[in-house]
Write an enzyme that holds these catalytic residues in place. Structure first.
Site, mmCIF file in Angstrom:
data_model
loop_
_atom_site.group_PDB
_atom_site.id
_atom_site.type_symbol
_atom_site.label_atom_id
_atom_site.label_comp_id
_atom_site.label_asym_id
_atom_site.label_seq_id
_atom_site.Cartn_x
_atom_site.Cartn_y
_atom_site.Cartn_z
ATOM 1 N N GLU A 47 24.059 19.629 9.807
ATOM 2 C CA GLU A 47 23.512 19.785 11.154
ATOM 3 C C GLU A 47 22.559 20.986 11.196
ATOM 4 O OE1 GLU A 47 26.654 20.066 13.981
ATOM 5 O OE2 GLU A 47 27.435 18.051 13.557
ATOM 6 N N ARG A 104 3.995 3.525 8.900
ATOM 7 C CA ARG A 104 3.778 2.215 8.288
ATOM 8 C C ARG A 104 4.614 1.123 8.929
ATOM 9 N NH1 ARG A 104 4.327 4.238 2.123
ATOM 10 N NH2 ARG A 104 5.759 5.659 3.202
ATOM 11 N N HIS A 138 -1.798 5.831 10.401
ATOM 12 C CA HIS A 138 -1.897 4.663 9.522
ATOM 13 C C HIS A 138 -2.601 3.517 10.247
ATOM 14 C CE1 HIS A 138 -0.915 2.309 6.025
ATOM 15 N NE2 HIS A 138 -0.273 1.417 6.740
ATOM 16 N N LYS A 202 -6.590 -7.625 -2.448
ATOM 17 C CA LYS A 202 -5.310 -7.470 -3.139
ATOM 18 C C LYS A 202 -4.240 -8.296 -2.444
ATOM 19 C CE LYS A 202 -3.679 -3.480 -0.520
ATOM 20 N NZ LYS A 202 -3.279 -2.071 -0.543
ATOM 21 N N ASP A 230 -8.448 6.300 1.484
ATOM 22 C CA ASP A 230 -7.219 5.776 2.073
ATOM 23 C C ASP A 230 -6.643 6.839 2.982
ATOM 24 O OD1 ASP A 230 -5.290 3.909 2.632
ATOM 25 O OD2 ASP A 230 -4.686 3.592 0.544
ATOM 26 N N THR A 235 3.384 6.238 -3.575
ATOM 27 C CA THR A 235 3.787 6.155 -4.986
ATOM 28 C C THR A 235 2.592 6.065 -5.918
ATOM 29 O OG1 THR A 235 3.960 3.747 -4.906
ATOM 30 C CG2 THR A 235 5.945 5.006 -4.357
ATOM 31 N N GLY A 236 1.382 5.887 -5.359
ATOM 32 C CA GLY A 236 0.175 5.829 -6.175
ATOM 33 C C GLY A 236 -0.111 4.463 -6.760
ATOM 34 N N GLY A 237 0.701 3.461 -6.441
ATOM 35 C CA GLY A 237 0.492 2.131 -7.007
ATOM 36 C C GLY A 237 -0.820 1.495 -6.572
ATOM 37 N N THR A 238 -1.094 1.533 -5.275
ATOM 38 C CA THR A 238 -2.326 0.933 -4.760
ATOM 39 C C THR A 238 -3.559 1.605 -5.354
ATOM 40 O OG1 THR A 238 -1.275 0.324 -2.666
ATOM 41 C CG2 THR A 238 -3.677 0.507 -2.673
#
EC number: 2.7.6.1
Length: 326
Positions: A47, A104, A138, A202, A230, A235-238
Site C-alpha cells: 500500500e 492501447r 495512442h 502488416k 510511431d 517490445t520493439g517487434g513492430t
C-alpha cells in the site's frame, strides 16, 4: 458593510510522483518553481502513503507522474496524490501524465473485454482531477473519455526538428509502421519540407499481443533515408520488423523516431540489432542505463510540458504552442 472583499490571487504548486523524478525536476526548473515537498512511501504489504508537507489550500495544483513499470503502482500513487489535494482544498488539480496508461485498450476488439483507457479517465475524475495533460495519445479519441479539459500535447515538432537538423530533408521518406498512422506521417512530411511518405502493410494476430508480421512496403523507399515514426516502442517487434523490411527493399538508411520508449523485455536488444542508424525517443518515460543502446538519442519533453503548464496556469492557449494560433 456586510461583506469583506479580498484580493484574488493565483498560486501555482507543482507536485511529482516517484516514477520519474528527473523529468519533474527539469520541468520545475523551466517553470522556475520547486517541487512541493511530500512524504511518500510503501507499506510492507505494498500500500502507498502520500502526504504533502505544505498547505495546498486554494492552489492551482499540477501533479506529474510518468507511468512506467510497475505501471499500476504509479497510477495508484498519482490517484492518491490527487485525492490528497482534493481533500486539502486545492482549487484546481491538473493531472500530467506524459504517457497515458492503458491507452492501447481504447476499444473492445471482442466481447467481454474492458475499455481500460476509459476506466483510467474515470478513476482520475473520481479522485478529483479537473484537467488532464498528456503527450501523444495512442489514439486521439481518448480525449473524449475524460469529462473535462484534456491538453493533448504533440512531440512531433520536437522529434521532426531534430531529424531535420540532423539529416536534412534530402532523400528522406517518412514511413508509417502501419496504415493507421499515415495521417501522422503526412504531418511529419510537411514538417520536413514536403518529403514523400510510405507505410508498411502488416498483419497482427489479435490473440497474440506484441506479435506482428510485416508484409510489404507501400511507397518509394529505395536509396532513401527512411524515418520510421510511431507513438511508442514497447517490445520493439513492430519497429524491428519495419526496419528489416525497409532495408530489404533497398532503403539507404533507417532512423526510428518515437515519443514513448516503453522498451519492455527484448526491446533494447531488438533495437540494437535491427539495423537502424539511430533510434530517437523523448523522455516522457524514464529510460534507465540498462535499456539504452549506443545509437539511442533521448530528447527532453520538459520544455514543452513547462510551456503548457504556464499557459494553463495563466488561462492562455495551449493550442498556440503547436499551430501559432490562439
Amino acid at each position: 458593510m456586510n461583506a469583506k472583499s479580498g484580493t484574488p490571487k493565483k498560486n501555482l504548486m507543482f507536485f511529482s510522483g516517484r516514477a520519474h523524478p528527473e523529468l519533474a525536476e527539469e520541468v520545475a526548473k523551466h517553470l522556475n518553481v520547486s517541487i512541493t515537498p511530500q512524504s511518500a512511501y510503501d507499506f510492507a504489504n505494498g500500500e502507498i502513503f502520500v502526504r504533502f508537507e505544505e498547505s495546498v489550500r486554494g492552489c492551482d495544483a499540477f501533479v506529474i507522474q510518468s507511468h512506467s513499470e510497475p505501471i499500476n503502482q504509479w497510477i495508484m500513487e498519482q490517484l492518491l496524490m490527487v485525492d490528497a489535494l482534493k481533500r486539502a482544498s486545492a482549487k484546481r488539480i491538473t493531472v500530467i501524465m506524459p504517457f497515458y496508461p492503458y491507452a492501447r485498450q481504447d476499444k473492445k476488439h471482442k466481447g467481454r473485454e474492458p475499455i481500460s483507457a476509459r476506466l483510467v479517465a474515470d478513476l482520475f475524475k473520481t479522485a478529483g482531477a479537473d484537467r488532464i495533460m498528456t503527450v501523444d495519445l495512442h489514439t486521439a479519441q481518448i480525449q473524449g473519455f475524460f469529462d473535462g479539459p484534456v491538453d493533448h500535447l504533440l512531440a512531433q515538432t520536437l522529434l521532426s526538428r531534430y531529424v531535420g537538423e540532423t539529416y536534412g530533408s534530402d532523400n528522406v521518406t517518412v514511413v508509417s509502421p502501419d496504415a493507421g498512422r499515415t495521417k501522422l506521417a503526412e504531418k511529419w512530411a510537411d514538417d520536413l519540407g514536403g518529403v514523400p511518405i510510405a507505410f508498411i502493410h502488416k498483419t497482427r494476430d489479435p490473440l497474440r499481443p506484441n506479435d506482428v508480421v510485416a508484409n510489404r512496403v507501400v511507397g518509394e523507399v529505395r536509396d532513401r533515408l527512411c524515418v520510421v515514426i510511431d507513438d511508442m516502442v514497447d517490445t520493439g517487434g513492430t519497429i524491428s520488423k519495419a526496419v528489416d523490411q525497409l532495408l530489404s527493399e533497398g532503403a539507404r538508411d533507417v532512423v526510428v523516431a518515437a515519443t514513448h520508449g516503453v522498451l519492455s523485455g527484448p526491446a533494447p536488444q531488438r533495437l540494437s540489432e535491427c539495423g537502424a542508424r539511430e533510434v530517437v525517443f523523448t523522455n516522457t518515460l524514464p529510460i534507465p542505463d540498462e535499456k539504452r543502446i549506443a545509437k539511442m538519442t533521448v530528447l527532453s519533453i520538459a520544455p514543452l510540458l513547462a510551456r503548457a503548464i504556464q499557459e494553463v496556469f495563466e488561462d492562455g492557449s495551449v493550442t498556440s504552442l503547436f499551430d501559432g494560433n490562439a
